[in-house]
Design a protein around this motif. Structure first.
Motif, PDB file in Angstrom:
ATOM      1  N   HIS A  76      35.471  93.628  11.050  1.00 56.49           N
ATOM      2  CA  HIS A  76      35.497  92.760  12.295  1.00 56.49           C
ATOM      3  C   HIS A  76      35.996  93.157  13.493  1.00 56.49           C
ATOM      4  CE1 HIS A  76      35.454  89.025  14.208  1.00 56.49           C
ATOM      5  NE2 HIS A  76      36.853  88.971  14.513  1.00 56.49           N
ATOM      6  N   LEU A  77      36.963  93.784  13.371  1.00 55.45           N
ATOM      7  CA  LEU A  77      37.834  94.326  14.634  1.00 55.45           C
ATOM      8  C   LEU A  77      36.891  95.467  15.163  1.00 55.45           C
ATOM      9  CD1 LEU A  77      41.572  94.793  13.284  1.00 55.45           C
ATOM     10  CD2 LEU A  77      40.365  92.990  14.947  1.00 55.45           C
ATOM     11  N   LYS A  78      35.838  96.063  14.372  1.00 55.55           N
ATOM     12  CA  LYS A  78      34.977  97.195  14.924  1.00 55.55           C
ATOM     13  C   LYS A  78      33.557  96.589  15.284  1.00 55.55           C
ATOM     14  CE  LYS A  78      37.010 100.954  12.173  1.00 55.55           C
ATOM     15  NZ  LYS A  78      36.889 102.072  11.088  1.00 55.55           N
ATOM     16  N   GLY A  79      33.596  95.357  15.325  1.00 56.38           N
ATOM     17  CA  GLY A  79      32.336  94.592  15.600  1.00 56.38           C
ATOM     18  C   GLY A  79      31.328  94.598  14.494  1.00 56.38           C
ATOM     19  N   ILE A  80      31.710  94.821  13.421  1.00 52.97           N
ATOM     20  CA  ILE A  80      30.742  94.796  12.175  1.00 52.97           C
ATOM     21  C   ILE A  80      30.899  93.474  11.360  1.00 52.97           C
ATOM     22  CG2 ILE A  80      30.072  96.214  10.006  1.00 52.97           C
ATOM     23  CD1 ILE A  80      29.725  97.753  12.698  1.00 52.97           C
ATOM     24  N   ASP A  81      29.724  92.932  11.160  1.00 61.48           N
ATOM     25  CA  ASP A  81      29.764  91.708  10.155  1.00 61.48           C
ATOM     26  C   ASP A  81      29.186  92.437   8.956  1.00 61.48           C
ATOM     27  OD1 ASP A  81      29.333  89.350   8.987  1.00 61.48           O
ATOM     28  OD2 ASP A  81      28.082  88.658  10.455  1.00 61.48           O
ATOM     29  N   SER A 121      31.067 102.809   9.145  1.00 65.51           N
ATOM     30  CA  SER A 121      31.321 101.231   9.195  1.00 65.51           C
ATOM     31  C   SER A 121      30.267 100.650   8.444  1.00 65.51           C
ATOM     32  CB  SER A 121      31.308 100.616  10.784  1.00 65.51           C
ATOM     33  OG  SER A 121      32.340 101.367  11.505  1.00 65.51           O
ATOM     34  N   SER A 168      46.201  87.152  21.666  1.00 64.08           N
ATOM     35  CA  SER A 168      45.165  88.131  21.541  1.00 64.08           C
ATOM     36  C   SER A 168      45.647  89.145  20.422  1.00 64.08           C
ATOM     37  CB  SER A 168      44.846  88.658  22.762  1.00 64.08           C
ATOM     38  OG  SER A 168      45.976  89.274  23.353  1.00 64.08           O
ATOM     39  N   THR A 203      46.121  91.194  17.171  1.00 61.09           N
ATOM     40  CA  THR A 203      45.373  91.532  15.942  1.00 61.09           C
ATOM     41  C   THR A 203      46.406  90.817  14.926  1.00 61.09           C
ATOM     42  OG1 THR A 203      45.843  93.378  15.334  1.00 61.09           O
ATOM     43  CG2 THR A 203      43.936  93.370  16.877  1.00 61.09           C
ATOM     44  N   TYR A 253      37.991  92.306   7.638  1.00 65.67           N
ATOM     45  CA  TYR A 253      38.842  92.113   8.985  1.00 65.67           C
ATOM     46  C   TYR A 253      38.745  93.268   9.809  1.00 65.67           C
ATOM     47  CZ  TYR A 253      42.277  90.767  12.406  1.00 65.67           C
ATOM     48  OH  TYR A 253      42.804  90.613  13.743  1.00 65.67           O
ATOM     49  N   ASP A 268      29.668 104.725  13.318  1.00 61.00           N
ATOM     50  CA  ASP A 268      29.016 103.598  12.966  1.00 61.00           C
ATOM     51  C   ASP A 268      28.524 103.649  11.451  1.00 61.00           C
ATOM     52  OD1 ASP A 268      29.426 101.989  15.182  1.00 61.00           O
ATOM     53  OD2 ASP A 268      27.271 102.607  16.288  1.00 61.00           O
TER      54      ASP A 268
END
Length: 178
Positions: A77-82, A149, A4, A6, A74, A146
């Motif tokens: 991505h770790l923040k949940g943003i595509d 982000s 798990s 990162t 990346y 956000d």
């Protein structure tokens, strides 16, 4: 090493856009030496397979963290943003105009076989890229939530365009130099 982890924690680095390249390189060598399949040549199949998986993971993590654009993607991505690079090509009109000007300059310089114009364009693109990476670092490392982000995802998509034009310009110079 933990599954798990990162990419950053795998190498013992903080989750920041700026990365100490020397520390990254040293940590990569350490992880690679621990997980290198040659160390497990006389081990059982399962141990060799696990070592190969860790070596592969270390390689992927290293390639991601050493490339600023991949690293930014990346972190998002770790923040949940595509970043949605494939299906979100909406850009601010000013950036679209700038991109069209760069493309036109590239096309004209290639048609005229003008290496000086290509060199000037390449220098301008690199300067723009440096400035945008500096701004991106602020967005990724800030605590703006956000909004930052989303702005960072937009910046990443714009940098993808700039890097593509930069590569095309460098390739045009190489072809003319040959």
């Amino acid at each position: 090493m933990n599954v798990s982890d990162t990419h950053f924690s795998l190498f013992g680095l903080p989750e920041h856009f700026e990365v100490d390249e020397d520390a990254l390189n040293a940590a990569y060598r350490t992880v690679q030496s621990q997980a290198h399949p040659d160390r497990y040549a006389h081990a059982g199949d399962a141990e060799r397979r696990v070592a190969m998986q860790w070596a592969t993971r270390a390689n992927e993590a290293y390639q991601t963290l050493r490339d600023p654009l991949k690293r930014a993607t990346y972190l998002l991505h770790l923040k949940g943003i595509d970043v949605q690079a494939e299906n979100n090509t909406a850009m601010p009109p000013a950036f679209l105009m700038q991109q069209m000007e760069w493309r036109e300059s590239l096309g004209d310089a290639k048609a005229e076989r003008d290496v000086d114009a290509l060199d000037a364009l390449l220098g301008m693109l690199r300067k723009e890229k440096r400035a945008r990476y500096a701004a991106l670092a602020g967005l990724l490392n800030g605590d703006g939530g956000d909004g930052n982000s989303a702005a960072a995802a937009d910046a990443v998509r714009q940098l993808m365009f700039i890097e593509k034009i930069e590569r095309d310009t460098a390739e045009a110079i190489d072809r003319l130099d040959d």
